[in-house]
Design an enzyme around this catalytic site. Structure first.
Site, PDB file in Angstrom:
ATOM      1  N   THR A 203       3.594  45.467   0.827  1.00 17.59           N
ATOM      2  CA  THR A 203       2.336  44.729   0.800  1.00 17.59           C
ATOM      3  C   THR A 203       1.138  45.662   0.956  1.00 17.59           C
ATOM      4  O   THR A 203       1.122  46.504   1.858  1.00 17.59           O
ATOM      5  CB  THR A 203       2.337  43.663   1.914  1.00 17.59           C
ATOM      6  OG1 THR A 203       3.453  42.800   1.686  1.00 17.59           O
ATOM      7  CG2 THR A 203       1.062  42.846   1.932  1.00 17.59           C
TER       8      THR A 203
ATOM      9  N   SER B 208      17.081  42.859   5.141  1.00 17.91           N
ATOM     10  CA  SER B 208      17.410  42.639   6.552  1.00 17.91           C
ATOM     11  C   SER B 208      18.192  43.830   7.113  1.00 17.91           C
ATOM     12  O   SER B 208      18.045  44.195   8.278  1.00 17.91           O
ATOM     13  CB  SER B 208      18.280  41.389   6.696  1.00 17.91           C
ATOM     14  OG  SER B 208      17.719  40.306   5.992  1.00 17.91           O
TER      15      SER B 208
ATOM     16  N   THR C 273      11.525  47.838   2.968  1.00 18.47           N
ATOM     17  CA  THR C 273      12.460  47.027   2.168  1.00 18.47           C
ATOM     18  C   THR C 273      12.741  47.675   0.802  1.00 18.47           C
ATOM     19  O   THR C 273      11.861  48.289   0.207  1.00 18.47           O
ATOM     20  CB  THR C 273      11.854  45.620   1.957  1.00 18.47           C
ATOM     21  OG1 THR C 273      11.515  45.097   3.240  1.00 18.47           O
ATOM     22  CG2 THR C 273      12.814  44.675   1.269  1.00 18.47           C
ATOM     23  N   GLU C 274      13.969  47.487   0.335  1.00 15.68           N
ATOM     24  CA  GLU C 274      14.352  47.978  -0.997  1.00 15.68           C
ATOM     25  C   GLU C 274      14.927  46.821  -1.810  1.00 15.68           C
ATOM     26  O   GLU C 274      15.296  45.784  -1.230  1.00 15.68           O
ATOM     27  CB  GLU C 274      15.394  49.100  -0.847  1.00 15.68           C
ATOM     28  CG  GLU C 274      14.809  50.293  -0.124  1.00 15.68           C
ATOM     29  CD  GLU C 274      15.770  51.464   0.012  1.00 15.68           C
ATOM     30  OE1 GLU C 274      16.914  51.373  -0.491  1.00 15.68           O
ATOM     31  OE2 GLU C 274      15.361  52.463   0.622  1.00 15.68           O
TER      32      GLU C 274
ATOM     33  N   GLU D  29       8.967  40.444   8.444  1.00 14.90           N
ATOM     34  CA  GLU D  29       9.003  40.959   9.836  1.00 14.90           C
ATOM     35  C   GLU D  29      10.282  40.502  10.547  1.00 14.90           C
ATOM     36  O   GLU D  29      10.259  40.153  11.725  1.00 14.90           O
ATOM     37  CB  GLU D  29       7.782  40.488  10.637  1.00 14.90           C
ATOM     38  CG  GLU D  29       6.449  40.893  10.084  1.00 14.90           C
ATOM     39  CD  GLU D  29       6.154  42.375  10.194  1.00 14.90           C
ATOM     40  OE1 GLU D  29       6.796  43.055  11.016  1.00 14.90           O
ATOM     41  OE2 GLU D  29       5.315  42.844   9.416  1.00 14.90           O
TER      42      GLU D  29
HETATM   43  C1  LIG Z   1       5.313  38.236   0.903  1.00 11.64           C
HETATM   44  C2  LIG Z   1       6.196  39.296   1.475  1.00 11.64           C
HETATM   45  C3  LIG Z   1       5.629  40.453   1.970  1.00 11.64           C
HETATM   46  C4  LIG Z   1       6.449  41.472   2.459  1.00 11.64           C
HETATM   47  N1  LIG Z   1       5.879  42.655   2.895  1.00 11.64           N
HETATM   48  C5  LIG Z   1       6.665  43.696   3.220  1.00 11.64           C
HETATM   49  C6  LIG Z   1       6.101  44.982   3.517  1.00 11.64           C
HETATM   50  O1  LIG Z   1       4.884  45.167   3.535  1.00 11.64           O
HETATM   51  N2  LIG Z   1       6.950  46.024   3.734  1.00 11.64           N
HETATM   52  C7  LIG Z   1       8.315  45.871   3.710  1.00 11.64           C
HETATM   53  O2  LIG Z   1       9.022  46.856   3.929  1.00 11.64           O
HETATM   54  N3  LIG Z   1       8.878  44.659   3.461  1.00 11.64           N
HETATM   55  C8  LIG Z   1       8.089  43.576   3.207  1.00 11.64           C
HETATM   56  N4  LIG Z   1       8.648  42.347   2.907  1.00 11.64           N
HETATM   57  C9  LIG Z   1      10.087  42.249   2.829  1.00 11.64           C
HETATM   58  C10 LIG Z   1      10.710  41.417   3.919  1.00 11.64           C
HETATM   59  O3  LIG Z   1      10.630  42.090   5.144  1.00 11.64           O
HETATM   60  C11 LIG Z   1      12.131  41.120   3.463  1.00 11.64           C
HETATM   61  O4  LIG Z   1      12.042  40.184   2.407  1.00 11.64           O
HETATM   62  C12 LIG Z   1      13.011  40.597   4.575  1.00 11.64           C
HETATM   63  O5  LIG Z   1      13.280  41.619   5.484  1.00 11.64           O
HETATM   64  C13 LIG Z   1      14.343  40.046   4.036  1.00 11.64           C
HETATM   65  O6  LIG Z   1      14.962  40.976   3.235  1.00 11.64           O
HETATM   66  P1  LIG Z   1      15.517  40.537   1.791  1.00 11.64           P
HETATM   67  O7  LIG Z   1      14.389  39.900   1.057  1.00 11.64           O
HETATM   68  O8  LIG Z   1      16.136  41.717   1.177  1.00 11.64           O
HETATM   69  O9  LIG Z   1      16.561  39.421   2.111  1.00 11.64           O
HETATM   70  P2  LIG Z   1      18.116  39.678   2.404  1.00 11.64           P
HETATM   71  O10 LIG Z   1      18.246  40.712   3.464  1.00 11.64           O
HETATM   72  O11 LIG Z   1      18.809  39.887   1.127  1.00 11.64           O
HETATM   73  O12 LIG Z   1      18.521  38.280   3.003  1.00 11.64           O
HETATM   74  C14 LIG Z   1      18.816  37.128   2.195  1.00 11.64           C
HETATM   75  C15 LIG Z   1      19.133  35.961   3.122  1.00 11.64           C
HETATM   76  O13 LIG Z   1      20.293  36.269   3.891  1.00 11.64           O
HETATM   77  C16 LIG Z   1      20.024  36.092   5.262  1.00 11.64           C
HETATM   78  N5  LIG Z   1      20.813  37.038   6.041  1.00 11.64           N
HETATM   79  C17 LIG Z   1      20.615  38.360   6.197  1.00 11.64           C
HETATM   80  N6  LIG Z   1      21.552  38.898   6.975  1.00 11.64           N
HETATM   81  C18 LIG Z   1      22.363  37.882   7.340  1.00 11.64           C
HETATM   82  C19 LIG Z   1      23.536  37.802   8.127  1.00 11.64           C
HETATM   83  N7  LIG Z   1      24.048  38.863   8.741  1.00 11.64           N
HETATM   84  N8  LIG Z   1      24.099  36.601   8.291  1.00 11.64           N
HETATM   85  C20 LIG Z   1      23.617  35.498   7.685  1.00 11.64           C
HETATM   86  N9  LIG Z   1      22.507  35.522   6.927  1.00 11.64           N
HETATM   87  C21 LIG Z   1      21.902  36.694   6.740  1.00 11.64           C
HETATM   88  C22 LIG Z   1      18.543  36.360   5.392  1.00 11.64           C
HETATM   89  O14 LIG Z   1      18.004  35.833   6.583  1.00 11.64           O
HETATM   90  C23 LIG Z   1      18.037  35.671   4.145  1.00 11.64           C
HETATM   91  O15 LIG Z   1      17.916  34.307   4.381  1.00 11.64           O
HETATM   92  C24 LIG Z   1       7.839  41.305   2.468  1.00 11.64           C
HETATM   93  C25 LIG Z   1       8.401  40.111   1.999  1.00 11.64           C
HETATM   94  C26 LIG Z   1       7.601  39.113   1.505  1.00 11.64           C
HETATM   95  C27 LIG Z   1       8.223  37.859   0.974  1.00 11.64           C
END
Ligand SMILES: Cc1cc2nc3c(=O)[nH]c(=O)nc-3n(C[C@H](O)[C@H](O)[C@H](O)COP(=O)(O)OP(=O)(O)OC[C@H]3O[C@@H](n4cnc5c(N)ncnc54)[C@H](O)[C@@H]3O)c2cc1C
Length: 539
Positions: free
Chosen positions: A298, A272, A266-267, A519
């Protein structure tokens, strides 16, 4: 039960009809057009969740068919509730799904008659309370039962006594837990025996990893239950794309938990949308220079190797084909921030992000500034160039089924806490557990837990047979949602004490909340992973 199976068949046909309608609406030049599919997001998400409920019901009924009274009652009620949910969804506006009201009216719920009545659920709840939360046979062989028992004891003796402190003081996982997990061989569960792990060389064994994850998560999600997720993802990515030399080097080390590892995908601007990641890798003599940021990595502080996805080709139009995966080494740090300076002038720094729950590992924001990574640390070396996205997805498949197991562990913990509090606490002269409303809650908690667990095991077995890719996302989607409801109700049963930090119930709810975010968010799984492939497969 055969009537319920027939009803599931009938509902499945109706969902199939709706999926075909979406497919026809989104087809362009023989392919599903993503832009058109986005115009049906609500419908696709509903159909994905409905499919998850149908498949889960089928697996739960199948498991229960050769078991006792309690398993059959729980699975029947779960199937009935799923069928009602699906019908209600479709009935809101059948035309959205390409259906007529007559199609919905034809969905016969006769087989569910009485199953969800207040009196039936009350009786089921009473059975659950009187058996102290026993859901019947777990459906595991002797070997897996022994594993579950060993890790349950470890969770009770070592993890649980430390779990509250880890959460409330936001501590990093203490060595008592890490050393114990190492000694029990947990880190080697996804590493084949030929590379020093516990996974048989000739077959997959997802079920072992699932059962262990479930028990550790029952002790603490952040303090133990999530420790194996990282080695699982890293080992799967290495097995998929690593050179033989890389496998020989890394896998035996991962298997013994030295080094500990973390996943940096993630960045700040992309989560997503994995294919759009931007962290830049520029070729230099003997290796690559990383520049940019990662977020939510994490356990990055304590870990000595980070599986890092980076853009090795600056041409953004290549999308996911411009990404490669690196094993980035760094020293271990215990604190909430760190900085690594290389002799060459390269730098990596990390800062933990304060979170509501899921405490114990700390999730970091990372910054890379000309940070050097040797060429030998790109997964697959020259052969792995541009294939980082595929290797990441292979790793995530294991991560998703494991997250379903984590959800089951948190659900079990919340269910146990709610039950024991309700039996002890008296309101208006009798235990909370004696009231109909509480009994119905316990019936529901038990069926959600039993259904999620058996679906998780079934998908684990599918994966061991070489399938289960989409199902891993389906079960993750459903089990995480159900763990949220279960932990919410366990908290509710505690009344005011549920909102106090001093009861574990509040931690379970906070922890359960993150499961649908990482995930693969609930939405990404429903729309992009499950929904899209269901639509493409529709007849
Ligand atoms: C406690 C914690 C631990 C984590 N650990 C790790 C880790 O170890 N390594 C790592 O790489 N990542 C990690 N993550 C990151 C996590 O995988 C991401 O937060 C997740 O993939 C969502 O990405 P984002 O936060 O950028 O949300 P965004 O991608 O910005 O999404 C924002 C919202 O939009 C929704 N959305 C996205 N696409 C669409 C679409 N096409 N249509 C409609 N809605 C949409 C999403 O479901 C979400 O509700 C962690 C996150 C948390 C909170």
């Amino acid at each position: 039960m055969s009537n319920l199976i027939n009803t599931l068949d009938q509902f499945e046909q109706c969902i199939g009809k709706a999926l075909s309608y979406v497919r026809r609406s989104c087809e362009q030049d023989g392919k599903t057009n993503p832009g058109l599919l986005d115009q049906h997001q609500q419908v696709v998400s509903d159909l994905a969740v409905s499919t998850a409920e149908l498949q889960c019901s089928r697996h739960y009924l199948d498991y229960a068919s050769s078991r006792g009274d309690i398993e059959q009652k729980l699975s029947n009620c779960f199937a009935a509730e799923s069928l009602h949910n699906i019908r209600n969804r479709l009935a809101r506006h059948p035309q959205d799904y390409g259906l007529e009201m007559t199609d919905v009216d034809a969905l016969d719920l006769g087989a569910c008659e009485g199953l969800l009545s207040a009196s039936n659920l009350e009786a089921l709840g009473r059975l659950i309370v009187s058996s102290n939360g026993d859901l019947g046979d777990r459906g595991l062989d002797e070997e897996k039962l022994l594993m579950a028992d060993t890790f349950r004891q470890f969770a009770d003796k070592v993890v649980k006594p430390l779990a509250e402190d880890i959460h409330r003081k936001d501590l990093i996982i203490p060595d008592e837990i890490l050393d114990g997990v190492r000694e029990l061989g947990c880190f080697g569960l996804s590493v084949p025996q030929r590379y020093g792990g516990l996974l048989p060389d000739d077959r997959e064994d997802s079920l072992g990893m699932i059962v262990v994850t479930e028990e550790l998560s029952r002790g603490s999600l952040g303090g133990a239950g999530s420790l194996i997720t990282r080695p699982e993802i890293m080992a799967r990515a290495l097995l998929e794309g690593g050179t033989e030399e890389q496998k020989q080097h890394w896998l035996p080390r991962i298997a013994v938990g030295k080094p500990l590892c973390a996943i940096a995908i993630t960045e700040p601007d992309f989560g997503s949308d994995v294919a759009s990641m931007r962290l830049k890798a520029t070729p230099t003599e003997d290796g690559w220079l990383l520049n940019g940021a990662k977020s939510w990595c994490t356990f990055a502080g304590k870990s000595e190797v980070l599986l890092t996805l980076a853009r090795t080709d600056p041409d953004l139009s290549l999308g996911h084909r411009g990404l490669s995966l690196f094993m980035v080494e760094k020293p271990a740090f215990d604190g909430e921030e760190f900085e690594v300076c290389q002799d060459s002038g390269g730098k990596m720094s990390g800062q933990a992000i304060a979170t509501l729950g899921y405490r114990g590992m700390h999730s970091f924001q990372l910054f890379f500034d000309d940070f050097f990574v040797p060429a030998s640390h790109m997964i697959g070396e020259g052969q792995g160039l541009g294939k980082g996205f595929y290797f990441t997805m292979r790793g995530f498949m294991g991560g998703r089924i494991q997250t379903a197991a984590r959800a089951c562990g948190v659900m079990q913990a919340a269910f146990e806490a709610g039950l024991s509090y309700a039996v002890d606490r008296k309101v208006f002269g009798k235990p909370v557990a004696d009231y109909q409303l509480s009994l119905v809650k316990f019936a529901r908690m038990a069926m959600y837990l039993g259904a999620s667990r058996q679906f998780t095991y079934a998908v684990g077995r599918m994966m061991d047979d070489g399938g289960g890719q989409m199902e891993a996302s389906l079960v993750k989607l459903l089990a995480c949602k159900l763990s949220e409801w279960t932990s919410r109700e366990a908290m509710q049963i505690h009344g005011g004490m549920g909102y106090a930090e001093e009861t574990a119930a509040s931690r379970y709810w906070l922890d359960a909340r993150v499961l649908s975010i990482f995930e693969g968010t609930e939405e990404t799984l429903a729309l992009k992973v499950v929904g899209r492939s269901l639509v493409e497969q529709a007849g």
